[in-house]
Design an enzyme around this catalytic site. Structure first.
Site, short mmCIF file in Angstrom:
data_model
loop_
_atom_site.label_atom_id
_atom_site.label_comp_id
_atom_site.label_asym_id
_atom_site.label_seq_id
_atom_site.Cartn_x
_atom_site.Cartn_y
_atom_site.Cartn_z
N CYS B 96 0.91 -1.19 -0.07
CA CYS B 96 0.14 0.10 -0.03
C CYS B 96 0.95 1.25 -0.01
CB CYS B 96 -1.08 -0.06 1.20
SG CYS B 96 -2.28 0.82 0.93
N HIS B 210 -3.70 -5.39 0.79
CA HIS B 210 -3.06 -5.81 2.22
C HIS B 210 -3.18 -7.30 2.32
CE1 HIS B 210 -2.60 -1.62 3.75
NE2 HIS B 210 -3.65 -1.43 3.16
N GLU B 212 -1.40 -8.64 4.91
CA GLU B 212 -1.16 -8.83 6.13
C GLU B 212 -2.47 -8.64 6.91
OE1 GLU B 212 -0.67 -6.33 4.60
OE2 GLU B 212 -0.83 -4.45 5.72
#
Lengths: 956, 246
Positions: B96, B210, B212
């Site tokens: 990002c 994302h 994660e």
């Protein structure tokens, strides 16, 4: 040298589109008066043209998507209509970043200002100007800019000011009014008498300090004062109702008491797990948001984030909430009161303000709601909340004698002066013009840097106490932290944004992103180095000392010397009258809850369902939800929009400690439609809704903490205060019945607009925010229907209590019986349903609120992409439209697999549970009435599109 | 083989560092978060690690343009150290805001004589968007993505529209296998549906979504419907990064 860089987009010009829409809204004309927009920077410093060009190419401009023009400042920009700049001194985060980033490139800038520029012929009328700039914070300039320099401020010449209080009562009130002190005559007299006893004349800073400390905003003097209500006297309403309920619950829980610190600190603290406690605070920022929606909401969220950070020794924020109340977005411009912004402009500004602060802070915004009512037109309500986690050993704080008073974070400017006293006054048609000083823009990155160093400093044990600088600035923060000690402050040591602030302005400035720490001298070097290592400013501005006095110095002059006992306990008690006359009711059966009834207007159920789904209060808030990062920090377990087709979840769930399944469910409840009819019922229904929202996703009802935010009209008027007294009493009764402790709260009174011939009072509005424990987030449920063939159960009892319902709202009916929760049955329903959820017996669950059963069923259907056949009428024998649309509280619609049906039924027994239908694979919802005919028969697509289109964000 | 060490770069406004750390730790790495000021004082610190991650967030408020100020700092102060790091067969990941910074620093697509070749601009919708997207994965020579065909992950950005200076440069990236992650349904107007891009070595990866945020089974947006998986789709990316050093 002063340079002007103007940057224009290649391709789509979104700012032009925004302004065009806003101008069309104001002018009712689609005339194209502008042709384009640009943004830019004014640069001051010893830069050659080559250097300025390098700055443009290497930093300021993305030439793949933008073009730019570099010229000496003031050069005529062809076809430019006007330029809009932030007023000098208004926070301009991008300008600050450019100065730093230029330094990285080896270029020195002395000052930077940002601007927006608009191109085209323009129009001579004031409407375009209104669309382009907000006078509260911005300057509007036509033609070339004429500026000699960008830097703000000029040297301050010290002069100690005294304010003699020896005149008449009229003189005293003139002093209060002219100084924007918002002090009453009795308070002014008390101050005069105090200084007579002391034998001297007060200085301006002393009077300001007292005004800040005694303001409604800081001392909550109405709700903690004496209230005579219909013959009974409350000596301290909050203490006798809401606090009292929590205290009683804590006593009864004994060893199981899970409250840790309630109504004491900046946020209420309850237990979470072995390592952490959870804390929660919700604040309002209504008046600043009315005047400058972006900045008001921005700093509203920034402010409430500092509450958990300033709780105990500092909590890490883990999620935010936001609830807004606006006037209808399609309100005609002509009907707006003078000096009031259009609700669409307010909403867009508020949503952007929350978005930009929350997202930049890296805190997920997980729960919220939006309510629409015409009476919020001049007083929109903006509630922002923050949940934090605090290590269990960091709850207790106390400044000690000898501790340094350390200011950390942003610098002090003239921002927000008189915010505390401003928020304690009514808005008028002049507010837009006179109140600008109280409006600010936030700088989220400054606060993020502050957060990062504070949590490290906390873990290293570098301070004894912390609090945030909110309303009243240093004056409130130092005054509160040193209340039991004493303090001496050297105001000239505070780092300033620019020169020229007087000692009093430094003391009461409400500049954002600042915290106060009590630092033991031996830890000061370590703290200072830690802050410097991450570019955060920390300055010792004084010392806490055991004197019982607040001593204020400026360049070695003693400018203020106040007795803390007088400051904190010297305020005369406020005595207010309150009364409540229930609307005359026609049945006489049910105590005070029936209201005069208009003829009932019948609407076809299919049509009514779609109209309620399309009501902006009920309709999809996806436009808002998607602009908020609701998943940062990696704890998201139940999101705000759920199911493959994204229906409205009841509450969000986060698992805030990564690696642990323990969670927090966060939800809210509000029922302003009942405020005029029955404030007791309104508060009770709000609590019921907040609790059932978190229970619906899987929170343990025995571990739900709640918060109150009272937003009312001017409580100086007895009938306004009377409704608040009833609501507070309801809070006490319901909290005790549900065993849900209130842990924190806040009030915002005087939400009224007064101009000659026009008074607009908001409906009494109580927001209840709920935070519930989830033992294991893997047991949570969402509201989307899961599989065809599953059974649907209505949990709870439907009654003919249609007063204030959405069916009445859309059909123009009024009156009827007001819904009230059954305080004996509701908690049992919550407990049994929770048992069924944790036992894995529930596939989906949705609470019944606005629009009742029909709306809940429709939402569950289109969220899951599955239909259902339901029978509305159980054994109750109520009319069809009541079965469908009653908003009786404490009810849920629950989906259960056929194999689990017996277990579910026995888990809920003997409580009211009715099997009312089955989930089907077809994409349509059918609901049968009493005579067996389908009274609702609608495709999921038409229901969903009614719901999705209802907010009407864009102008027609 | 020793456990790989991951450096997560903190900078003012970075805010996805804790969950990035969690994801790498779930995958078995040793993780340290360091402030960029520490690296500016001593750029060689970076060489003690095998994987560098520039996490998501709003560095420097995304003032000027998203990731731009951090990008300049990476180029001005850490350019040599980063190139040495990459050339030592190590891995760099930008998520990002980290992708925005790496791209604008020229670490994924180097600038040519006419200036930057690609950028990440404001979304076509003009708005920040948090939503889940399906990615098609073209792993080719990118070690982070080995064996992954598809991923469901969230995006949360306002400036993720991938733009190339020219059509032929875009086609070049697509044809040489550099566009390793592509949206199945383009959420932001990115050219070529590009969600993630690697450098010529394949060892520097930047992506807007994302990974994660989809490590745990409860991160999945429909887990209450489809049941709990063993793990989230994103974890494989982090595990691949660790395996690369085994």
């Amino acid at each position: 040298m002063l340079w002007e860089v103007t940057i224009r987009p290649r391709g789509h010009d979104s700012e032009l589109a925004r302004i065009t829409e806003e101008y069309a809204l104001l002018s009712h004309s689609n005339e194209r008066v502008l042709t384009g927009s640009g943004r830019g920077y004014l640069l001051e410093g010893q830069l050659t043209e080559d250097e300025a060009g390098r700055l443009c190419r290497d930093l300021l401009v993305d030439e793949l998507v933008e073009t730019y023009r570099l010229a000496p400042l003031g050069t005529t920009d062809a076809e430019a209509f006007a330029t809009v700049l932030l007023k000098p001194g208004v926070m301009d985060p991008a300008a600050l970043s450019v100065v730093d980033a230029a330094r990285d490139l080896g270029l020195t800038l002395d000052a930077v200002r940002t601007f927006r520029r608009y191109y085209g012929p323009g129009t001579p009328n004031g409407l375009l100007r209104k669309a382009l700039a907000n006078d509260a914070i911005e300057q509007f300039v036509q033609g070339p800019l004429h500026l000699d320099h960008l830097a703000v401020g000029k040297p301050y010449e010290f002069k100690l000011l005294y304010v003699p209080l020896d005149g008449t009562d009229d003189d005293l009130m003139t002093i209060s009014r002219r100084g924007q002190l918002s002090l009453s005559l009795e308070e002014m007299r008390t101050i005069r008498d105090h200084f007579r006893r002391v034998g001297r004349t007060p200085t301006d800073i002393e009077l300001e300090t007292i005004a800040q400390t005694w303001s409604e905003h800081c001392s909550h003097k109405t709700l903690k004062g004496i209230i005579d209500f219909n013959g009974t006297r409350h000596h301290n309403l909050l203490k006798e109702t809401i606090f009292a309920a929590t205290q009683q619950l804590r006593r009864e829980m004994g060893a199981d008491d899970w409250c840790v610190s309630v109504f004491e600190d900046n946020a209420g603290i309850v237990k979470f797990d072995d390592q952490f406690h959870a804390c929660f605070k919700v604040e309002t920022h209504n008046r600043p948001s009315a005047i400058e929606p972006y900045g008001g909401a921005n700093t509203g969220l920034g402010g409430v984030i500092r509450d958990p950070l300033g709780t105990g020794l500092g909590a890490k924020p883990v999620c935010n909430t936001d609830v807004f109340c606006f006037a209808p977005l399609d309100m005609p411009v002509e009907s707006l009161p003078a000096g009031v912004l259009h609700p669409r402009k307010i909403m867009k500004g508020v949503v952007s303000g929350v978005r930009d602060y929350g997202n930049r802070m890296g805190i997920p915004t997980v729960n919220g709601a939006v309510f629409f009512d015409e009476r919020y037109v001049a007083n929109p309500l903006v509630f922002c909340g923050t949940v934090g986690l605090i290590p269990v050993n960091c709850v207790v704080k106390a400044a000690r004698p000898g501790d340094l008073i350390v200011a950390v974070g942003g610098r002090t400017g003239r921002d927000g002066i008189h915010g505390a006293t401003f928020s304690s006054a009514e808005l008028t048609d002049k507010s837009e013009k006179v109140s600008g000083g109280a409006v600010q823009i936030g700088n989220a990155i400054a606060e993020k840097k502050l957060l990062d160093v504070i949590l490290q400093a906390r873990d290293q044990g570098l301070y004894h106490a912390i609090t945030d600088c909110g309303a009243g600035g240093f004056s409130s923060a130092v005054g509160e932290m040193g209340a039991d000690l004493g303090a001496a402050v050297d105001l000239d040591r505070a780092p300033l944004k620019y020169e020229g602030l007087s000692y009093t302005e430094i003391w009461i400035s409400e500049s954002q992103e600042r915290m106060i720490l009590a630092v033991p001298p031996e830890k000061w070097d370590t703290l200072r180095e830690l802050c410097a290592s991450e570019d955060v400013e920390a300055v010792a501005i004084g010392t806490f000392e055991q004197t019982g006095r607040l001593k204020l110095r400026y360049r070695d002059h003693l400018v203020g010397d106040l007795d803390l006992h007088f400051l904190h306990d010297g305020r005369p008690a406020v005595v207010r009258q309150a009364e409540w006359t229930p609307p005359a009711f026609d049945s006489g059966e049910y105590r005070g809850v029936d209201t005069p009834r208009s003829p009932i207007v019948k609407i076809d159920a299919n049509e009514a369902l779609k109209r309620i789904l399309a009501h902006p209060t009920v309709a999809s808030k996806e436009w808002i939800v998607r602009q908020y990062d609701h998943e940062v920090q990696g704890g998201s377990a139940i999101k705000p929009l759920v199911g493959p087709h994204e229906g409205p979840g009841d509450a969000a769930v986060i698992a805030p400690v990564l690696g642990s399944w323990r969670g927090l469910a966060v939800g809210c409840g509000m029922w302003p439609r009942l405020g005029d009819l029955d404030p007791w019922a309104m508060a009770a229904c709000a609590i019921d809704e907040a609790v059932r929202n978190v229970v619906a996703v899987g929170a343990n009802p025995a571990r739900v903490a709640i918060l109150d935010n009272f937003c009312w009209g001017n409580t100086d008027r007895p009938e306004v205060l009377g409704s608040l007294v009833l609501a507070a009493r309801a809070c006490q009764e319901v909290a005790l019945a549900y065993r849900t402790p209130f842990i924190s709260g806040k009030d915002s009174l005087k939400n009224e607009y007064n101009a000659p011939g026009r008074r607009i009072v908001i409906p009494p509005t109580l927001l209840i925010s709920a935070m519930g424990h989830v033992a294991d987030v893997r047991q949570c449920v969402s509201m989307d229907w899961k599989e065809a063939g599953n059974a649907l159960y209505l949990v709870g009892t439907t009654k003919n209590d249609m007063a204030g319902s959405f069916l009445h709202l859309i059909s123009g009916t009024s009156g009827g019986t007001v819904p009230r929760p059954d305080l004996a049955v509701a908690p049992r329903i919550f407990a049994s349903l929770h048992g069924a959820i944790t036992a894995g017996l529930v596939r989906s669950c949705h609470d019944l609120s606005e629009g009742g059963l029909a709306v809940a069923a429709a939402e569950m259907a289109f969220a899951g992409g599955l239909g259902a056949d339901l029978t509305a009428t159980g054994a109750t024998g109520l009319p069809d439209d009541v079965e469908l649309f009653s908003e009786s509280p404490s009810r849920f619609l629950v989906e259960v697999k056929p194999s689990h049906a017996p277990a579910f039924e026995s888990a809920m027994a003997p409580l009211p549970v009715t099997k009312i239908g089955t989930v089907v694979a077809q994409s349509r919802l059918r609901i049968a009435g009493a005579n067996g005919e389908w009274i609702v028969w609608a495709s999921l697509e038409e229901l969903r599109s009614a719901w999705r289109g209802g907010m009407r964000i864009e102008a027609k | 083989m020793t456990t790989p060490r991951v450096l997560i770069l903190r900078a003012p406004g970075a805010n996805c560092d804790a969950e990035a750390q969690f994801a790498f730790e779930q995958a078995g790495a040793i993780v340290q978060r360091l402030h960029i000021n520490r690296l500016r004082e001593n750029p060689d610190l970076i060489q003690r690690f095998q994987i560098l991650t520039v996490p998501g967030g709003f560095t420097y408020g995304d003032d000027v343009a998203a990731g731009k100020v951090l990008a300049n700092q990476l180029s001005c102060f850490l350019g040599d150290a980063l190139r040495r790091f990459r050339d030592a067969e190590k891995l760099i990941l930008g998520v990002c805001n980290g992708f925005q910074a790496l791209l604008k620093a020229g670490l994924i697509v180097p600038p040519d004589e006419d200036g930057p070749v690609a950028t990440l601009a404001h979304n076509a919708s003009g708005m920040f968007q948090d939503r889940w997207v399906r990615l098609q994965v073209f792993p080719d020579n990118c070690p982070f993505l080995r064996g992954i065909e598809s991923m469901l992950v969230p995006i949360a950005h306002g400036e993720g529209r991938f733009v190339c200076r020219t059509q032929w440069q875009l086609e070049g990236l697509l044809q040489t296998g550099r566009a390793v992650l592509r949206y199945v349904q383009n959420p932001n107007g990115s050219q070529g549906d590009i969600a993630g891009l690697c450098d010529v070595t394949g060892r520097v990866l930047g992506l807007m979504p994302h990974p994660e945020r989809h490590v745990l089974p409860t991160h999945h947006p429909y887990w209450t419907r489809e049941g709990l998986a063993n793990e989230g789709d994103g974890l494989a990316l982090f595990r691949n990064a660790i395996r690369y050093f085994h």
